[in-house]
Enzyme design. Structure first.
Site, short mmCIF file in Angstrom:
data_model
loop_
_atom_site.label_atom_id
_atom_site.label_comp_id
_atom_site.label_asym_id
_atom_site.label_seq_id
_atom_site.Cartn_x
_atom_site.Cartn_y
_atom_site.Cartn_z
N CYS A 15 -8.81 -18.95 -25.95
CA CYS A 15 -8.94 -18.05 -24.80
C CYS A 15 -8.57 -16.66 -25.30
O CYS A 15 -8.58 -16.41 -26.51
CB CYS A 15 -8.10 -18.52 -23.62
SG CYS A 15 -6.33 -18.65 -23.96
N ASN A 18 -4.04 -16.94 -25.64
CA ASN A 18 -3.45 -18.21 -26.12
C ASN A 18 -2.10 -18.51 -25.47
O ASN A 18 -1.24 -19.14 -26.10
CB ASN A 18 -3.37 -18.23 -27.66
CG ASN A 18 -3.08 -19.60 -28.26
OD1 ASN A 18 -2.48 -19.71 -29.32
ND2 ASN A 18 -3.49 -20.66 -27.60
N SER A 22 -5.92 -21.81 -23.03
CA SER A 22 -6.15 -22.66 -24.21
C SER A 22 -4.97 -23.58 -24.54
O SER A 22 -5.21 -24.71 -24.99
CB SER A 22 -6.60 -21.85 -25.43
OG SER A 22 -5.66 -20.88 -25.77
N ASP A 130 -9.37 -16.67 -16.06
CA ASP A 130 -8.08 -16.23 -16.57
C ASP A 130 -7.06 -16.08 -15.42
O ASP A 130 -7.23 -15.22 -14.56
CB ASP A 130 -8.28 -14.88 -17.27
CG ASP A 130 -7.02 -14.37 -17.92
OD1 ASP A 130 -5.98 -15.04 -17.81
OD2 ASP A 130 -7.08 -13.30 -18.54
P1 4NP Z 1 -5.19 -16.51 -21.51
O1 4NP Z 1 -4.62 -15.42 -20.49
O2 4NP Z 1 -6.35 -15.85 -22.23
O3 4NP Z 1 -5.63 -17.63 -20.65
O4 4NP Z 1 -4.05 -16.86 -22.44
C1 4NP Z 1 -4.24 -14.14 -20.92
C2 4NP Z 1 -2.96 -13.93 -21.37
C3 4NP Z 1 -2.57 -12.67 -21.78
C4 4NP Z 1 -3.46 -11.62 -21.74
C5 4NP Z 1 -4.77 -11.84 -21.30
C6 4NP Z 1 -5.15 -13.09 -20.89
N1 4NP Z 1 -3.06 -10.31 -22.11
O5 4NP Z 1 -3.88 -9.39 -22.03
O6 4NP Z 1 -1.91 -10.14 -22.55
#
Ligand code: 4NP
Length: 163
Positions: A15, A18, A22, A130
């Site tokens: 993803c 992470n 994911s 997300d």
């Molecule tokens: P994930 O969610 O892709 O499902 O792990 C996210 C976690 C952190 C961020 C974006 C999406 N971020 O931009 O920090």
């Protein structure tokens, strides 16, 4: 050297960060292969397209969701590497942006199959959204349910020789 002769298959769940989707997918997949007695047939990991959270445990809401379903998880976040594209047979993205990023970064001679995990969902809910910026944890539960259905259906297909 003789890696291509091995019957072990590799599944990498990816993803953006992470820390939310994911790790949940990886934990569910590890749980299901253990339940089926096929853990020794798989090399499994998860990674993020970005490295902002490298070394971190999953988001507390992801951990709480897994705990609620009695699914173990001990891994920490890392960013995907070029080597991953050679080491894993199946690289699963959670949404269309993940798939675009994975295809963009794939070495041209990589043989890995880049797949949308939700395409295996028998309920047809193919985008695992997300939930990171959500204020609550409902999005994490939904992600868990989608990962569960999709991983199960994917493993059924592998077991039936359809993949
Ligand atoms: P994930 O969610 O892709 O499902 O792990 C996210 C976690 C952190 C961020 C974006 C999406 N971020 O931009 O920090």
């Amino acid at each position: 050297m003789f890696e291509t002769m091995s019957s072990t298959k590799g599944a990498l769940f990816v993803c953006l960060g992470n820390i939310c989707r994911s790790p949940i997918a990886e934990a569910v997949f590890l749980h299901l292969i253990k339940e089926r007695g096929t853990s020794d047939q798989w090399k499994v990991d998860s990674a993020g397209l970005g490295g902002w959270h490298s070394g971190n445990l999953p988001d507390s809401r992801a951990r709480a969701t897994l705990k609620k379903h009695q699914i173990e998880y001990n891994n920490t976040a890392r960013q995907i590497t070029p080597e991953d594209y050679y080491e894993y047979d199946y690289i699963f993205g959670m949404d269309k942006n993940n798939i675009s990023g994975l295809k963009r970064d794939a070495p041209s001679d990589s043989k890995a199959k880049i797949l949308l995990l939700g395409d295996f969902d028998p309920e047809g809910d193919n985008i695992i959204r997300d939930p990171y910026y959500d204020s609550g944890s409902e999005g994490f539960e939904k992600c868990y349910q989608q990962c569960w259905r999709s991983c199960k259906a994917f493993l059924d297909k592998v077991q039936n020789g359809e993949i």
